[in-house]
Design an enzyme around this catalytic site. Sequence first.
Site, short mmCIF file in Angstrom:
data_model
loop_
_atom_site.label_atom_id
_atom_site.label_comp_id
_atom_site.label_asym_id
_atom_site.label_seq_id
_atom_site.Cartn_x
_atom_site.Cartn_y
_atom_site.Cartn_z
N TYR A 15 0.82 -1.21 0.00
CA TYR A 15 0.00 0.00 0.00
C TYR A 15 0.85 1.26 0.00
CZ TYR A 15 -3.83 -3.11 1.52
OH TYR A 15 -4.76 -4.11 1.64
N HIS A 29 -0.09 -11.67 1.10
CA HIS A 29 -1.02 -10.74 0.44
C HIS A 29 -1.74 -11.41 -0.73
CE1 HIS A 29 -1.61 -6.15 -0.27
NE2 HIS A 29 -2.69 -6.83 -0.61
#
Length: 320
Positions: free
Chosen positions: A60, A121
Site C-alpha cells: 500500500y 497478500h
Amino acid sequence: MASAKATMGQGEQDHFVLKSGHAMPAVGLGTWRAGSDTAHSVRTAITEAGYRHVDTAAEYGVEKEVGKGLKAAMEAGIDRKDLFVTSKIWCTNLAPERVRPALENTLKDLQLDYIDLYHIHWPFRLKDGAHMPPEAGEVLEFDMEGVWKEMENLVKDGLVKDIGVCNYTVTKLNRLLRSAKIPPAVCQMEMHPGWKNDKIFEACKKHGIHVTAYSPLGSSEKNLAHDPVVEKVANKLNKTPGQVLIKWALQRGTSVIPKSSKDERIKENIQVFGWEIPEEDFKVLCSIKDEKRVLTGEELFVNKTHGPYRSAADVWDHEN
C-alpha cells in the site's frame, strides 16, 4: 474443530476470538489507497472513533504514515496491547529467505516491536520490478510451504502473534493446510452482497479459520451503497447504506475493514453495534446477485500469451 466466535462486552467493540485465542476487533480501519493524511486518519480512528484494529500492507505504500498515526495514538494514551495491527507481505518477497527481512522492514516503518497478524497478500510470487500486467518470466514459482514455514518461525520468535492468508482459493488453502504446523488464523477476502465468495467462506468455516471481508461496499464501478436494495434497508433502519453493508458482513460472521480518509465517515463506519439487521432484510441483502470481483488479480498476474496464468479464471483456480 472450533471456529472463531464473536464476543461483545457492554460498551466494548465486538471482537472475534481466533483459533490462537487472541481477540481480533471486528471492525478495522482499512488503508488501501489511503492518501497523504493516513497518519491523521489512523490517529483519529483510534483516539476519537474508538477503532482498535488497523489493517495495512507493505504494497500500500503507507506503512510509515500508519506508523506515525499509531505512535500518535499511543502517545495520546492508548496501550499497544489494546491495538490489533495487521500487515501483509508482498509478492516480490514470497521466497523463504525474504520473509523475515520483509517483516523487519514493516516493523521499522510501523514503529512496532511486533504485529498482531501477518498475511500472505496474494499466493503468487513476482520478480522484483514486475510490470503490470507482468511480462514473460515475471511470475515466478511460489514455494508456499517454504514461505509458510518462515511465517511460522515469526510466530515462534514473537515478532508476529498470528499469521494468515489473503486472496486464497479453496485449492490453495487445502494445499497449505496439508503442510502447515500453524494453520492460518485468518483468511482475508473480498466479500460483500455483490460478491459473497461462498466457496472459500464455507471452506474457512470448516477449518475454523476466521474470515475478514475487504471492499465491503463494493467498488467505484459498482458501489453497493447506491444499490436500491441496500438503500431501502438503510432507510428502513435509519442507518446509512455503508453501515448496513458493514453490519451485513458482521452478521455473516466476518470481521470487516472499511476504508475512508474522511473523519466523519471513519466514525460512521464503526457505529454498527447495538442494533441488528432483521432476518427478513438480511435475506433480501443476501439475494443481491453476485456480479464480479472488485479485484481479479488480472493486472498483477495474468499474461495472456506467456506465463502460468493466462486469465483471471486461472488466478482463481476456476473455482468461481
